[in-house]
Design an enzyme around this catalytic site. Sequence first.
Site, PDB file in Angstrom:
ATOM      1  N   LYS A  17       0.866  -1.183   0.000  1.00 45.63           N
ATOM      2  CA  LYS A  17       0.000   0.000   0.000  1.00 45.63           C
ATOM      3  C   LYS A  17       0.896   1.225   0.000  1.00 45.63           C
ATOM      4  CE  LYS A  17      -3.736   2.223   2.603  1.00 45.63           C
ATOM      5  NZ  LYS A  17      -4.584   2.119   3.798  1.00 45.63           N
TER       6      LYS A  17
ATOM      7  N   LYS B 108      -2.269  -1.346  -3.671  1.00 42.33           N
ATOM      8  CA  LYS B 108      -3.125  -0.158  -3.604  1.00 42.33           C
ATOM      9  C   LYS B 108      -2.255   1.080  -3.725  1.00 42.33           C
ATOM     10  CE  LYS B 108      -6.577   2.089  -0.695  1.00 42.33           C
ATOM     11  NZ  LYS B 108      -7.294   2.130   0.576  1.00 42.33           N
TER      12      LYS B 108
HETATM   13 ZN   LIG Z   1      -5.510   3.274   8.258  1.00 42.73          ZN
END
Ligand SMILES: [Zn+2]
Length: 348
Positions: A221, A274
């Site tokens: 992420k 992501k």
């Molecule tokens: Zn968070």
Amino acid sequence: MANDRSLTHRPRRLRQDRIRGLVSETSLEPSDLIAPIFVDATTDERVSIESMPGHERVPVADAVDRVEEVLETGVEAVMLFGIPTSKDPDGTRAWADDGVVQEATRQITAETDAYVLTDVCLCEYTDHGHCGPLEEALRGSNARAQEHDHDHDHDHDHGPTLTVDNDATLEALEKIAVSHAEAGADMIAPSGMMDGMVGAIRGALDREGFEHVPIMSYAAKYESAFYGPFRDAADGAPSFGNRRHYQMDPANAREAIREVELDVEQGADVLMVKPALPYLDIVSSLRREFDHPIAAYNVSGEYAMLHAASEKGWLDLEAVAHESLLSIKRAGADLILTYFAEEIARSY
Ligand SMILES: [Zn+2]
């Protein structure tokens, strides 16, 4: 005269109308998609999210109806995000038995066939908006990355600075994951990028009898500016600083492999990247390196920019949405979390 040319290889032969489907390499199906849902314990009415056209925060009482709307389109899975009644420094409402995600999960799993994934993090529950409780870190005295109390990089004169306490956060994540599983969540999705989070959650779920509940880790992420509209939706913007000391540096690709390897060692079942579109190289390299299912999160900014351009008449929304999601699958994703889920599924 044209026949004099001896072109042996003519790829156009397979682009004729009736053969295209047979040779197409990638397909996009409603069953590949997960629709994010925002459940808001602070409202009695649906509230539209301005920067994410077509999306709303819904009250707990509307959660089942909202999920049924998703199911009618052919999408079978939802990811729940919660906005709690109150926030505090430790984010204690995140693991409350009567918390917003716990209540919504109980109702949705009791009344629908949806496959329910729950986001496990603290940023929507802490009053400072960071992904865990804070600890003081004196500048230069702590090897951990520090979080300073403003957005500017150039002015470092304040003494004590704050950073998220990694290991205290793990204890909270264990409690949240177990509370979601107790409420009936089908899959747990930790998003906070804390070191050791997958192992901690796996251990806690197993101890409490939830060995069958898989973990989808937000494994790679990135600290991305494409999350902007989501922060309106989930009310989770950090009140100071940013998340770059726990989320990944957008400059780094090799580090993603290391991050993901750690999650695999700790028992992650599904590996997520992501955002999606600016990180298709990461999706592609994870696809080659690992045999696990790969998920990609087509984030709020990716959704908002296509909507904004189509509102101006510059892009055909359905066409660019479809092409975007197809590119994510072509890069190697098996499943896609996307705000376009319902629109795309409806077109099938
Ligand atoms: Zn968070």
